[in-house]
Motif scaffolding. Structure first.
Motif, PDB file in Angstrom:
ATOM      1  N   ASP A  88       4.643  12.456 -49.208  1.00  0.00           N
ATOM      2  CA  ASP A  88       3.691  12.552 -50.325  1.00  0.00           C
ATOM      3  C   ASP A  88       2.451  13.382 -49.990  1.00  0.00           C
ATOM      4  O   ASP A  88       1.978  14.158 -50.803  1.00  0.00           O
ATOM      5  N   ASP A  89       1.917  13.220 -48.792  1.00  0.00           N
ATOM      6  CA  ASP A  89       0.708  13.957 -48.436  1.00  0.00           C
ATOM      7  C   ASP A  89       0.996  15.165 -47.545  1.00  0.00           C
ATOM      8  O   ASP A  89       0.082  15.872 -47.141  1.00  0.00           O
ATOM      9  N   GLY A  90       2.263  15.392 -47.215  1.00  0.00           N
ATOM     10  CA  GLY A  90       2.632  16.536 -46.390  1.00  0.00           C
ATOM     11  C   GLY A  90       2.405  16.331 -44.903  1.00  0.00           C
ATOM     12  O   GLY A  90       2.552  17.254 -44.117  1.00  0.00           O
ATOM     13  N   LEU A  91       2.056  15.121 -44.499  1.00  0.00           N
ATOM     14  CA  LEU A  91       1.716  14.876 -43.099  1.00  0.00           C
ATOM     15  C   LEU A  91       2.676  13.934 -42.372  1.00  0.00           C
ATOM     16  O   LEU A  91       2.371  13.489 -41.266  1.00  0.00           O
ATOM     17  N   TRP A 128      -1.831  20.505 -30.141  1.00  0.00           N
ATOM     18  CA  TRP A 128      -2.123  21.496 -31.180  1.00  0.00           C
ATOM     19  C   TRP A 128      -1.146  21.342 -32.324  1.00  0.00           C
ATOM     20  O   TRP A 128       0.040  21.088 -32.104  1.00  0.00           O
ATOM     21  N   PHE A 129      -1.641  21.520 -33.541  1.00  0.00           N
ATOM     22  CA  PHE A 129      -0.830  21.418 -34.748  1.00  0.00           C
ATOM     23  C   PHE A 129      -1.059  22.641 -35.621  1.00  0.00           C
ATOM     24  O   PHE A 129      -2.182  23.124 -35.723  1.00  0.00           O
ATOM     25  N   GLU A 130       0.005  23.093 -36.251  1.00  0.00           N
ATOM     26  CA  GLU A 130      -0.115  24.091 -37.306  1.00  0.00           C
ATOM     27  C   GLU A 130       0.134  23.356 -38.611  1.00  0.00           C
ATOM     28  O   GLU A 130       1.171  22.706 -38.780  1.00  0.00           O
ATOM     29  N   LEU A 131      -0.830  23.440 -39.531  1.00  0.00           N
ATOM     30  CA  LEU A 131      -0.799  22.641 -40.750  1.00  0.00           C
ATOM     31  C   LEU A 131      -1.028  23.500 -41.981  1.00  0.00           C
ATOM     32  O   LEU A 131      -1.544  24.613 -41.893  1.00  0.00           O
ATOM     33  N   ASP A 132      -0.707  22.937 -43.124  1.00  0.00           N
ATOM     34  CA  ASP A 132      -1.083  23.558 -44.376  1.00  0.00           C
ATOM     35  C   ASP A 132      -2.602  23.542 -44.450  1.00  0.00           C
ATOM     36  O   ASP A 132      -3.241  22.551 -44.056  1.00  0.00           O
ATOM     37  N   ASP A 133      -3.194  24.606 -44.945  1.00  0.00           N
ATOM     38  CA  ASP A 133      -4.660  24.685 -44.964  1.00  0.00           C
ATOM     39  C   ASP A 133      -5.307  23.559 -45.768  1.00  0.00           C
ATOM     40  O   ASP A 133      -6.443  23.183 -45.510  1.00  0.00           O
ATOM     41  N   SER A 134      -4.597  22.985 -46.727  1.00  0.00           N
ATOM     42  CA  SER A 134      -5.180  21.906 -47.536  1.00  0.00           C
ATOM     43  C   SER A 134      -5.522  20.674 -46.695  1.00  0.00           C
ATOM     44  O   SER A 134      -6.381  19.887 -47.076  1.00  0.00           O
ATOM     45  N   HIS A 135      -4.892  20.515 -45.539  1.00  0.00           N
ATOM     46  CA  HIS A 135      -5.167  19.369 -44.680  1.00  0.00           C
ATOM     47  C   HIS A 135      -6.417  19.554 -43.830  1.00  0.00           C
ATOM     48  O   HIS A 135      -6.888  18.613 -43.200  1.00  0.00           O
ATOM     49  N   LEU A 136      -6.950  20.781 -43.832  1.00  0.00           N
ATOM     50  CA  LEU A 136      -8.133  21.074 -43.018  1.00  0.00           C
ATOM     51  C   LEU A 136      -9.263  21.722 -43.807  1.00  0.00           C
ATOM     52  O   LEU A 136     -10.317  22.015 -43.249  1.00  0.00           O
ATOM     53  N   LEU A 137      -9.062  21.968 -45.106  1.00  0.00           N
ATOM     54  CA  LEU A 137     -10.030  22.733 -45.886  1.00  0.00           C
ATOM     55  C   LEU A 137     -11.433  22.151 -45.896  1.00  0.00           C
ATOM     56  O   LEU A 137     -12.408  22.873 -45.771  1.00  0.00           O
ATOM     57  N   ASP A 138     -11.543  20.865 -46.068  1.00  0.00           N
ATOM     58  CA  ASP A 138     -12.860  20.235 -46.062  1.00  0.00           C
ATOM     59  C   ASP A 138     -13.272  20.073 -44.600  1.00  0.00           C
ATOM     60  O   ASP A 138     -12.889  19.130 -43.924  1.00  0.00           O
ATOM     61  N   ARG A 139     -14.053  21.008 -44.126  1.00  0.00           N
ATOM     62  CA  ARG A 139     -14.402  21.035 -42.691  1.00  0.00           C
ATOM     63  C   ARG A 139     -15.238  19.826 -42.271  1.00  0.00           C
ATOM     64  O   ARG A 139     -15.229  19.441 -41.115  1.00  0.00           O
ATOM     65  N   GLU A 140     -15.947  19.232 -43.202  1.00  0.00           N
ATOM     66  CA  GLU A 140     -16.766  18.065 -42.886  1.00  0.00           C
ATOM     67  C   GLU A 140     -15.924  16.796 -42.788  1.00  0.00           C
ATOM     68  O   GLU A 140     -16.225  15.898 -42.015  1.00  0.00           O
ATOM     69  N   LYS A 141     -14.862  16.712 -43.578  1.00  0.00           N
ATOM     70  CA  LYS A 141     -14.043  15.497 -43.615  1.00  0.00           C
ATOM     71  C   LYS A 141     -12.584  15.874 -43.904  1.00  0.00           C
ATOM     72  O   LYS A 141     -12.051  15.555 -44.964  1.00  0.00           O
ATOM     73  N   PRO A 142     -11.921  16.549 -42.966  1.00  0.00           N
ATOM     74  CA  PRO A 142     -10.546  16.975 -43.216  1.00  0.00           C
ATOM     75  C   PRO A 142      -9.569  15.799 -43.290  1.00  0.00           C
ATOM     76  O   PRO A 142      -9.705  14.822 -42.567  1.00  0.00           O
ATOM     77  N   VAL A 143      -8.610  15.912 -44.170  1.00  0.00           N
ATOM     78  CA  VAL A 143      -7.578  14.882 -44.343  1.00  0.00           C
ATOM     79  C   VAL A 143      -6.871  14.618 -43.017  1.00  0.00           C
ATOM     80  O   VAL A 143      -6.644  13.470 -42.636  1.00  0.00           O
ATOM     81  N   PHE A 144      -6.527  15.682 -42.308  1.00  0.00           N
ATOM     82  CA  PHE A 144      -5.815  15.535 -41.030  1.00  0.00           C
ATOM     83  C   PHE A 144      -6.669  14.778 -40.014  1.00  0.00           C
ATOM     84  O   PHE A 144      -6.171  13.913 -39.300  1.00  0.00           O
ATOM     85  N   GLY A 145      -7.954  15.071 -39.942  1.00  0.00           N
ATOM     86  CA  GLY A 145      -8.835  14.394 -38.995  1.00  0.00           C
ATOM     87  C   GLY A 145      -8.920  12.901 -39.249  1.00  0.00           C
ATOM     88  O   GLY A 145      -8.886  12.091 -38.318  1.00  0.00           O
TER      89      GLY A 145
END
Length: 101
Positions: free
Chosen positions: A21-24, A47-64
Motif C-alpha cells: 500500500d505505501d510502496g515500502l 543504503w536504499f534506492e527508493l521512490d522519491d515520494s518516500h523522501l520528498l519531505d526532507r524534514e519528515k520523510p516517510v521512509f525515515g
C-alpha cells in the motif's frame, strides 16, 4: 502499477515495483533486520534506492519515520541523496542502538 511510466514497467522487475500500500514493504522487511545485521562500527550503514515520494519531505520523510518505528530507534535515516534529476532517491540508514536496552 497502472500509474507508473511505461519505461519503468518495462525495465524494472515487478517485485521491485509492487511494494504494498505505501510502496515500502520490501524496504520495511530489510529495515526490520538491520539491527541484527549491521555491526556497531563507524561504517555501519545500509543504503536504499527508493521512490522519491518516500523522501520528498526532507524534514519528515516517510521512509525515515518507518525506519525509526520498525527498529525501535536502533536505526535512523542519516541522509538522503538526490538522483541526477534532483529528486531524493537514495537513503543512508545508520545503526544507533538507541532503541536497544
Amino acid at each position: 502499477m497502472a500509474t507508473l511510466a511505461p519505461e519503468v514497467v518495462a525495465y524494472e522487475d515487478d517485485r521491485a515495483l509492487c511494494g504494498g500500500d505505501d510502496g515500502l514493504d520490501v524496504a520495511r522487511a530489510i529495515v526490520r533486520r538491520l539491527p541484527h545485521i549491521l555491526d556497531n562500527g563507524p561504517a555501519s550503514s545500509a543504503w536504499f534506492e527508493l521512490d522519491d515520494s518516500h523522501l520528498l519531505d526532507r524534514e519528515k520523510p516517510v521512509f525515515g519515520a518507518m525506519v525509526r518505528e520498525e527498529t525501535g530507534g536502533a536505526c535512523v535515516l542519516a541522509e538522503a541523496y538526490d538522483d541526477p534529476f534532483g529528486l531524493p532517491r537514495f537513503a543512508k540508514v545508520l545503526l544507533t542502538r538507541e532503541g536497544e536496552e
